[in-house]
Structure formats: structure tokens, C-alpha cells
Design a protein around this motif. Structure first.
Motif, PDB file in Angstrom:
ATOM      1  N   PRO A 205       1.345  -6.925   3.211  1.00 10.26           N
ATOM      2  CA  PRO A 205       2.658  -6.133   2.791  1.00 10.26           C
ATOM      3  C   PRO A 205       2.354  -6.052   1.247  1.00 10.26           C
ATOM      4  O   PRO A 205       2.318  -5.941   0.519  1.00 10.26           O
ATOM      5  CB  PRO A 205       3.501  -6.131   4.185  1.00 10.26           C
ATOM      6  CG  PRO A 205       2.643  -6.683   4.854  1.00 10.26           C
ATOM      7  CD  PRO A 205       2.469  -7.411   5.322  1.00 10.26           C
ATOM      8  N   ARG A 206       2.498  -7.844   1.765  1.00  6.84           N
ATOM      9  CA  ARG A 206       3.008  -8.928   0.098  1.00  6.84           C
ATOM     10  C   ARG A 206       1.276  -8.666  -0.623  1.00  6.84           C
ATOM     11  O   ARG A 206       2.336  -8.426  -1.800  1.00  6.84           O
ATOM     12  CB  ARG A 206       3.173 -10.427  -0.013  1.00  6.84           C
ATOM     13  CG  ARG A 206       3.322 -10.742  -0.519  1.00  6.84           C
ATOM     14  CD  ARG A 206       3.674 -12.153  -0.408  1.00  6.84           C
ATOM     15  NE  ARG A 206       3.979 -13.246  -1.624  1.00  6.84           N
ATOM     16  CZ  ARG A 206       5.581 -13.750  -2.086  1.00  6.84           C
ATOM     17  NH1 ARG A 206       6.026 -12.925  -1.111  1.00  6.84           N
ATOM     18  NH2 ARG A 206       5.150 -13.708  -3.356  1.00  6.84           N
ATOM     19  N   ALA A 207       0.646  -8.242  -0.024  1.00 10.06           N
ATOM     20  CA  ALA A 207      -0.753  -8.430  -0.816  1.00 10.06           C
ATOM     21  C   ALA A 207      -0.575  -7.316  -2.029  1.00 10.06           C
ATOM     22  O   ALA A 207      -0.896  -7.446  -2.861  1.00 10.06           O
ATOM     23  CB  ALA A 207      -1.842  -8.652  -0.540  1.00 10.06           C
ATOM     24  N   LEU A 208      -0.503  -6.077  -1.197  1.00 10.20           N
ATOM     25  CA  LEU A 208      -0.615  -4.570  -1.810  1.00 10.20           C
ATOM     26  C   LEU A 208       0.798  -4.473  -2.311  1.00 10.20           C
ATOM     27  O   LEU A 208      -0.151  -4.487  -3.809  1.00 10.20           O
ATOM     28  CB  LEU A 208       0.103  -3.364  -0.276  1.00 10.20           C
ATOM     29  CG  LEU A 208      -1.863  -3.595   0.808  1.00 10.20           C
ATOM     30  CD1 LEU A 208      -1.495  -2.434   1.480  1.00 10.20           C
ATOM     31  CD2 LEU A 208      -2.691  -3.517   0.203  1.00 10.20           C
ATOM     32  N   ASP A 209       1.485  -5.340  -2.666  1.00 10.84           N
ATOM     33  CA  ASP A 209       2.571  -5.141  -3.955  1.00 10.84           C
ATOM     34  C   ASP A 209       2.081  -5.608  -4.946  1.00 10.84           C
ATOM     35  O   ASP A 209       2.365  -5.429  -5.673  1.00 10.84           O
ATOM     36  CB  ASP A 209       3.906  -6.107  -2.768  1.00 10.84           C
ATOM     37  CG  ASP A 209       4.363  -5.408  -2.053  1.00 10.84           C
ATOM     38  OD1 ASP A 209       4.302  -3.828  -1.905  1.00 10.84           O
ATOM     39  OD2 ASP A 209       5.419  -6.115  -1.844  1.00 10.84           O
ATOM     40  N   VAL A 210       1.514  -6.922  -4.478  1.00 10.41           N
ATOM     41  CA  VAL A 210       0.865  -7.500  -5.950  1.00 10.41           C
ATOM     42  C   VAL A 210      -0.232  -6.987  -5.962  1.00 10.41           C
ATOM     43  O   VAL A 210      -0.034  -6.645  -8.102  1.00 10.41           O
ATOM     44  CB  VAL A 210       0.668  -9.110  -5.631  1.00 10.41           C
ATOM     45  CG1 VAL A 210      -0.543  -9.472  -6.656  1.00 10.41           C
ATOM     46  CG2 VAL A 210       1.683  -9.780  -5.146  1.00 10.41           C
ATOM     47  N   PHE A 211      -1.405  -6.603  -5.559  1.00  7.30           N
ATOM     48  CA  PHE A 211      -2.448  -5.559  -6.173  1.00  7.30           C
ATOM     49  C   PHE A 211      -1.519  -4.694  -6.881  1.00  7.30           C
ATOM     50  O   PHE A 211      -2.192  -4.175  -8.199  1.00  7.30           O
ATOM     51  CB  PHE A 211      -3.005  -5.505  -5.057  1.00  7.30           C
ATOM     52  CG  PHE A 211      -3.818  -6.539  -4.292  1.00  7.30           C
ATOM     53  CD1 PHE A 211      -3.505  -7.587  -5.114  1.00  7.30           C
ATOM     54  CD2 PHE A 211      -3.993  -6.332  -2.891  1.00  7.30           C
ATOM     55  CE1 PHE A 211      -4.552  -8.637  -4.270  1.00  7.30           C
ATOM     56  CE2 PHE A 211      -5.024  -7.210  -2.739  1.00  7.30           C
ATOM     57  CZ  PHE A 211      -5.016  -8.494  -3.271  1.00  7.30           C
ATOM     58  N   GLU A 237       5.296  -3.429  12.319  1.00  9.31           N
ATOM     59  CA  GLU A 237       6.085  -2.848  11.833  1.00  9.31           C
ATOM     60  C   GLU A 237       5.574  -2.397   9.536  1.00  9.31           C
ATOM     61  O   GLU A 237       5.122  -1.380   9.810  1.00  9.31           O
ATOM     62  CB  GLU A 237       7.361  -2.307  12.216  1.00  9.31           C
ATOM     63  CG  GLU A 237       7.433  -2.317  13.224  1.00  9.31           C
ATOM     64  CD  GLU A 237       8.076  -3.877  13.871  1.00  9.31           C
ATOM     65  OE1 GLU A 237       7.757  -4.469  13.330  1.00  9.31           O
ATOM     66  OE2 GLU A 237       8.081  -3.357  15.497  1.00  9.31           O
ATOM     67  N   LYS A 238       5.745  -3.550   9.450  1.00 12.34           N
ATOM     68  CA  LYS A 238       5.677  -3.458   7.817  1.00 12.34           C
ATOM     69  C   LYS A 238       3.715  -2.901   7.472  1.00 12.34           C
ATOM     70  O   LYS A 238       3.235  -2.261   7.048  1.00 12.34           O
ATOM     71  CB  LYS A 238       5.635  -4.409   6.846  1.00 12.34           C
ATOM     72  CG  LYS A 238       7.356  -4.713   6.613  1.00 12.34           C
ATOM     73  CD  LYS A 238       7.529  -5.871   6.072  1.00 12.34           C
ATOM     74  CE  LYS A 238       9.250  -6.372   6.088  1.00 12.34           C
ATOM     75  NZ  LYS A 238       9.244  -7.500   5.232  1.00 12.34           N
ATOM     76  N   TYR A 239       2.751  -3.477   8.468  1.00 12.34           N
ATOM     77  CA  TYR A 239       1.885  -3.159   8.655  1.00 12.34           C
ATOM     78  C   TYR A 239       1.508  -1.433   8.560  1.00 12.34           C
ATOM     79  O   TYR A 239       0.663  -1.120   8.128  1.00 12.34           O
ATOM     80  CB  TYR A 239       0.477  -3.961   9.409  1.00 12.34           C
ATOM     81  CG  TYR A 239       0.526  -5.136   9.200  1.00 12.34           C
ATOM     82  CD1 TYR A 239       1.263  -6.026   9.183  1.00 12.34           C
ATOM     83  CD2 TYR A 239      -0.862  -5.689   8.837  1.00 12.34           C
ATOM     84  CE1 TYR A 239       1.064  -7.355   8.389  1.00 12.34           C
ATOM     85  CE2 TYR A 239      -1.068  -6.993   8.096  1.00 12.34           C
ATOM     86  CZ  TYR A 239      -0.220  -8.223   8.305  1.00 12.34           C
ATOM     87  OH  TYR A 239      -0.956  -9.598   7.500  1.00 12.34           O
ATOM     88  N   GLN A 240       1.711  -0.755   9.940  1.00 14.26           N
ATOM     89  CA  GLN A 240       2.088   0.360   9.930  1.00 14.26           C
ATOM     90  C   GLN A 240       1.819   0.937   9.105  1.00 14.26           C
ATOM     91  O   GLN A 240       1.189   2.195   8.403  1.00 14.26           O
ATOM     92  CB  GLN A 240       2.319   0.609  11.472  1.00 14.26           C
ATOM     93  CG  GLN A 240       1.258  -0.143  12.438  1.00 14.26           C
ATOM     94  CD  GLN A 240       1.791   0.367  13.895  1.00 14.26           C
ATOM     95  OE1 GLN A 240       2.965  -0.196  14.007  1.00 14.26           O
ATOM     96  NE2 GLN A 240       1.319   1.378  14.584  1.00 14.26           N
TER      97      GLN A 240
END
Lengths: 300, 367
Positions: A205-211, A237-240
């Protein structure tokens, strides 16, 4: 040496295969048991024993090998280069860097010494000069691109359509908020190797935010995705939610959670998640490879 | 919570990455004496950088510091932080003498400050499970423990960092063996003595690469240490404990905890008589951020939560690290005395190879 790498055609966004073959089993990596890891390291001491398993996978229609830039991978590349007809459709997805060699070098020689050790130095004036200059001027772009070139040297002449940045580096950079490094890697992989950059992370989740923040569009991101939420930082849940709502090309690893989930149950769950383009898995026998391939075909 | 991170080597950099992503923490300053990485991080991450520790302490408001400098520098840096009423997380080992560690523990206690040392193995699920089993008396009275650590750190006679210099706190004893020794003291308490210690050079010029020792504990319990950081057969550092008791045996590494429980005692919940295996997948709690193992994240979160709550007691306090530092000191002293005298033949008797280059023979008289 790096200067000899031929530039390849402009990047395409081809779909990745449904199954990618991983390499943990070949190099003594087992997240469940150190004893099992050692037994596997013994079994795969000879390159031929690795090639035999890869051939098994190839015969089952799995032609992409997602592998670390471990020293021994060079021998596999040599084998594949030597048999171009046999491995016509075979592709490597290199994952760099193999972090332990850097970590041990840092203990021995310090941070700068370690970087120096791994910069290309095989008599190419250009690389050596670029390296020295990059270090002196703190030219991060120069250092990163040279380290990538050093890691890619073993893959000359074989197909590498996707080049991954390993999770320990992705996550280190994520934690530090060192966002420019991703852009440098992205650009270099696309322009110099004509490949798609991929990112492995334990913090999806964090990686997607940064990307998203830095403007990487539809990035290829590989992370643990398994039914029991093993090593899915931020929570399952965050992954899903990310798989449902975010735009990225998802690759699932550790789908069996190091063997904690039975294969059928694990694959049925993973295949039911949205947006997963590929699943990376490792196996040591043709029978297990075939079994996994059958189950994935059944559930996909 | 505002934290300053001091020392940006291998440990410091990874601590910085983890703590910088912690939702309750703001990194208010980073310090390193070598300007290189500091400049790069300052430029690309926007973190507030300092080339001098005192300057950071004087110029930014902090609640705590994380210290990951060469071990020799821990004592003055920790002291300076405590004197400013800052909570302190310090990398292991705490100090190079146990007297210093004890004094720092006392100072922190007087000022009611939260302290923690980076013995991350105590946050590994499998090693915690060992502690739970011992607390539950699952293997009866413990008689003997074997604590081992092996890894491929020094594989040739070269090395230019502080980790290869004894005077800086480098070497296999303080850098590597400290981990299994700390587990031993966690499981068995403070040792009452040590014997049969040998610090042997394999490749290094100035420090040992191999540590063996026997540690003695209350009630006749013994522990043996076998550590070698010049072992290429291991892919990375591998730490292992095996514990024998009157009612069974436990063995654990980072990945799994195996226990053989005799039918002489009632097994704890979730266990049966005979062999049991618990894997990391079931023993590990998820963390907010994963960089290189849940235990590294977990220990930092534990420190943050303790500091926020002002909870002085806990795991890995300076007091517990001082016990480990004392054990390290005893092993150094014991090794310096040379082989013990209980030999069958009279002198000359013992031959100890102390360097990889010329062999040096030590002849000792029987005392």
C-alpha cells in the motif's frame, strides 16, 4: 563491459505470463526452515541440477525465470546463451541487487568501499571513469545506473523483458522517502535495456502511494499476497483494497506463505483476487511444477 | 514523537528507514560524521542533517535519540542524551565495559528515561516462543544450552572499517557473538562465571573471527557458545539455540521453534508430547513496515510505544544489556588468560594458533 550492451527496442507493455518461476529454492532461501534451505542448497550445488528443474518448468509451459542477481545466475545465463534454439522463448526477469553481498561488503569496507567494489571495472575506461566521477560528485544517478549495469552484465545476450528492484532496496528507499531513486531506476531500465521496470516490496500500500506520487503510471509491483496475510505489511485488507481500487500490474509472491497454506487452498484464493497479472512460485520437482500449473489453470 | 538518528552505517540507515515511516514518529535530525551519505540523504530526502551530534542536540527539539555509531562511541553519546532527558535506543553492544553500561543504566533510572538496546533476536517469534516454553516449565529443569551463530562476514584477510578494529568495538565477539550470548542471558539470567574461552583469528588482522566459551549459571546450568563469522556455508547470519532440560529439549532459529516434550510433564496449550514445530508464519505478528525482518520493525515500535508511555521497564533495557556486556567482558578476560591448566601432561602442552599468518605458540606452565 557495459558499453557493449546492445540497446534493445523501445519498451512495450506486453502482458506478463500468468506463472513466473522463482529461484529461492535454488539458493538456500526458505522462509520456513533453515534445515530445508540447507538441503536445497546442497541439492542445487551443480548448475545442471538447476537447469534440469528449469527445463521441467519450460516443458510445462513456464518460460520466465524470475531470479536474483546471485553470482551463480551467470552460469544459467551461459547455458541458455549456448542453446539458443532450445530456449527460444525463455526469458529472465532479473531481480537486483542480491543484497547480502552488499551488506557483507559494507561490514568489511564501509558504505563507499562496498559501492566501489561492485562498480563495473573490467577495463572499460568509460565505466571506471563514470564511477569515480559519480562517487566524487555524489552523483546518485550515476551511481545507481552504474550499479544496475554491473548487475546486468551477466545477462548480456539473453532476454530480460522485466528488470526488478529487490524488496530490501525498494523498502529501504520507501522508508527513507528517497523517491528520486525510483525514477532513476525506471528511466534507466527503459532506455538502456528496453525493459519494463518492476518493484518488489513488502509494503504494497505504501509503495503504491509513493509510485503514484512520483508519477509512475501502471507500475509492475510484486508483493506477498497470500490468504493468511503473511508478510503483508499494512494488513491484508489494505492489500485487497489496493488490488481492487489501484491501478498497477500486480505480481503475487509467497502465495503459499512458505508452505503454511496447502497449494489448492492457496491458489484458489490468490486466483480469486482481482488484478493479479502473474504469480511467482518456486518448486524443486517437475511434478510440483505441473501440479501448480494445473491448479492455476483451473482457478484462473 | 521527535527522534534524532545518529550514525548512518548499515544499522543506522535501516533503522532510519523504518523509524522514518513510523506513523507516530517524526525524524527531527540525522547525524553522521562522514559527510557523504549525509549529503546525499539531505539532498534527496529533505531530512534535517547534522555533521555533529552536539549541534543536533543543541538545535532541535527531541524526545529520543537512536544511536548506531561504532560501539566505542556509544557511552559518551548515550550519556549526553540522558543528561538532556532524552529516551535512548542504542545499537548493541551498549558499551565496551560493563561498568559503563551499569552507570548508564543507573543514570537512566534516576531520570526515569526509557532505554533500549538493539538485541533484535528477542523480537523474533521463534526465540520468544523458547522463552514462553521455559517460563511454562515445558522441559522441566534446564541443564544445558548451546548457543550458536555463523555467517559469512569475514572471508579473507582484509577489512578497513571500525568493525575490523578491536579498539572500536569491532570483532566477532562484540559484533556477532553478542547476539547468542544475549539470548543465553535472557533465558538463563546473568552468568556466574565463564571458562574455556577462545577468541581465535581466522582471517582478520586485529580481531577474532571465532568465539568459543562455556558460561556457568546458577544451579549448575551451563551454556556453550560457538560463533564463527568466517563461515561461508551460511548464506547470512544464522543464530541457533538448543536447550536441554529434564523433561525435553528445545531448538530454535529465526524460522522455527522445535520442542521435544517428554510425557513426564503436562504440555503447554497448543503442544503435545513428542516433537512439536512452530513456524515463523504462526509465531510472527505483523508490523507497520517491513524492511529486513519483522523483528527489526517490532523492536523499534516497542521502543516508540514505551517512550510515549514513559514505560521504563521492558525487554532489552540498559540493565539487561549490561548483563550481556558483563558476559562479553568475562569471555574476553577468560580468553586472555589462555587455555586452562587441567592437562594430563606437564608443559609444554597447549598450542594455540592466534593468527592466520605466522603461527604463534603459547606455552604455559601448569599452575
Amino acid at each position: 563491459m557495459t558499453a557493449q550492451i546492445a540497446l534493445q527496442p523501445a519498451p512495450t507493455t506486453r502482458r506478463m505470463p500468468r506463472l513466473l518461476f522463482g529461484d529461492n529454492q535454488f539458493f538456500g532461501v526458505n522462509h520456513m526452515s533453515e534445515e530445508k534451505a540447507r538441503q536445497q542448497a546442497m541439492r542445487f550445488q551443480d548448475v545442471q541440477s538447476i537447469v534440469d528443474v528449469l527445463d521441467g518448468a519450460y516443458s510445462e509451459g513456464i518460460s520466465t525465470f524470475m531470479c536474483t542477481t546471485h553470482d551463480r545466475i551467470g552460469e544459467i545465463c551461459t547455458h541458455v546463451r549456448a542453446h539458443p534454439e532450445r530456449y527460444q522463448d525463455f526469458a529472465f526477469y532479473p531481480c537486483m541487487p542480491y543484497a547480502h553481498k552488499y551488506a557483507d561488503a559494507v561490514t568489511e569496507e564501509g558504505m563507499l568501499g562496498a559501492i566501489r567494489r561492485f562498480l563495473p571495472e573490467e577495463g572499460v575506461f568509460n565505466a571506471a571513469f563514470r564511477g569515480g566521477r559519480a562517487l566524487a560528485t555524489k552523483d546518485v544517478e550515476g551511481i545507481i545506473t552504474l550499479l544496475v549495469d554491473a548487475e546486468m552484465a551477466a545477462f548480456r545476450g539473453v532476454s530480460t523483458p522485466v528488470i526488478w528492484l529487490q524488496n530490501v532496496i525498494v523498502d529501504l528507499l520507501l522508508g527513507l522517502d528517497f523517491k528520486d531513486a525510483f525514477l532513476i531506476f525506471d528511466e534507466h531500465v527503459r532506455t538502456r535495456y528496453g525493459a519494463e521496470p518492476g518493484y518488489i516490496t513488502m509494503n504494497l500500500p505504501r509503495a503504491l502511494d509513493v509510485f503514484e506520487d512520483i508519477g509512475l503510471v501502471n507500475p509492475i509491483v510484486c508483493s506477498n499476497i497470500n490468504k493468511i496475510g503473511f508478510r503483508m505489511s499494512g494488513g491484508i485488507e489494505k492489500y485487497q483494497a489496493a488490488l481492487r481500487d489501484r491501478q498497477f500490474r500486480a505480481v503475487a509472491m509467497s502465495v503459499f506463505a512458505s508452505g503454511a497454506i496447502p497449494p489448492r487452498e492457496a491458489l484458489e484464493w490468490v486466483c480469486a483476487q482481482p488484478q493479479i497479472e502473474s504469480i511467482v512460485f518456486g518448486a524443486s520437482s517437475r511434478a510440483n511444477i505441473a501440479h501448480t500449473a494445473r491448479l492455476v489453470a483451473q482457478f484462473s | 514523537m521527535k527522534i534524532g538518528v545518529v550514525g548512518l552505517g548499515k544499522m543506522g540507515l535501516s533503522h532510519l528507514s523504518m523509524i522514518n515511516s513510523h506513523p507516530d514518529v517524526e525524524v527531527a535530525g540525522i547525524v553522521d560524521s562522514a559527510g557523504y551519505l549525509l549529503d546525499v540523504l539531505g539532498k534527496y530526502t529533505g531530512l534535517h542533517k547534522f555533521s555533529d551530534y552536539e549541534t543536533m542536540l543543541n538545535s532541535v527539539e527531541l524526545d529520543a535519540v537512536m544511536i548506531a555509531t561504532p560501539s566505542r562511541m556509544h557511552e559518551p553519546m548515550v550519556r549526553a542524551a540522558l543528561e538532556r532527558d532524552l529516551h535512548v535506543f542504542c545499537e548493541k553492544p551498549l558499551c565496551l565495559t560493563s561498568a559503563e553500561s551499569v552507570a548508564l543504566g543507573e543514570l537512566a533510572e534516576e531520570r526515569n528515561l526509557v532505554t533500549q538496546v538493539g538485541y533484535h533476536n528477542k523480537f523474533v517469534g521463534a526465540f520468544q516462543e523458547v522463552r514462553n516454553l521455559l517460563d511454562a516449565g515445558a522441559i522441566g529443569q534446564v541443564t544445558h544450552v548451546l548457543a550458536e551463530a555463523y555467517g559469512p562476514v569475514v572471508l579473507r584477510s582484509k577489512g578497513s572499517t571500525w568493525r575490523s578494529r578491536k579498539s572500536e568495538g569491532g570483532g566477532c565477539l562484540y559484533d556477532y557473538a553478542a547476539h547468542p550470548i544475549d539470548l543465553l542471558t535472557w533465558y538463563l539470567g546473568a552468568p556466574t562465571g565463564v571458562g574455556g574461552s577462545q577468541l581465535r583469528r581466522v582471517f582478520s588482522d586485529h580481531t577474532e573471527d571465532e568465539v568459543v566459551s562455556t558460561m556457568y549459571f546458577d544451579e549448575g546450568v551451563s551454556g556453550q557458545i560457538s560463533v564463527n563469522w568466517s563461515d561461508e556455508s551460511c548464506r547470512k547470519m544464522t543464530t541457533k539455540v538448543t536447550i536441554w532440560g529434564t523433561d525435553g529439549r528445545i531448538q530454535a532459529d529465526r524460522q522455527e521453534c522445535q520442542a521435544y516434550l517428554r510425557d513426564t510433564v503436562e504440555p503447554p496449550p497448543g503442544y503435545r508430547h513428542g516433537w512439536n514445530t512452530k513456524y515463523t508464519t504462526e509465531l510472527t505478528e505483523p508490523t507497520w513496515f517491513y524492511l529486513r525482518g519483522e523483528e527489526y520493525s517490532a523492536q523499534l515500535d516497542y521502543f516508540v510505544q514505551r517512550a510515549r508511555a514513559g514505560k521504563v521497564d521492558g525487554v532489552n533495557t540498559f540493565q539487561s544489556a549490561a548483563v550481556t556486556d558483563r558476559a562479553l567482558e568475562l569471555i574476553s578476560q577468560d580468553a586472555a588468560r589462555g587455555p586452562s591448566s587441567s592437562m594430563l601432561r606437564s608443559a609444554p602442552q597447549a598450542q594455540v594458533t592466534t593468527t592466520g599468518r605466522g603461527k604463534r605458540h603459547i606455552f604455559r606452565k601448569q599452575s
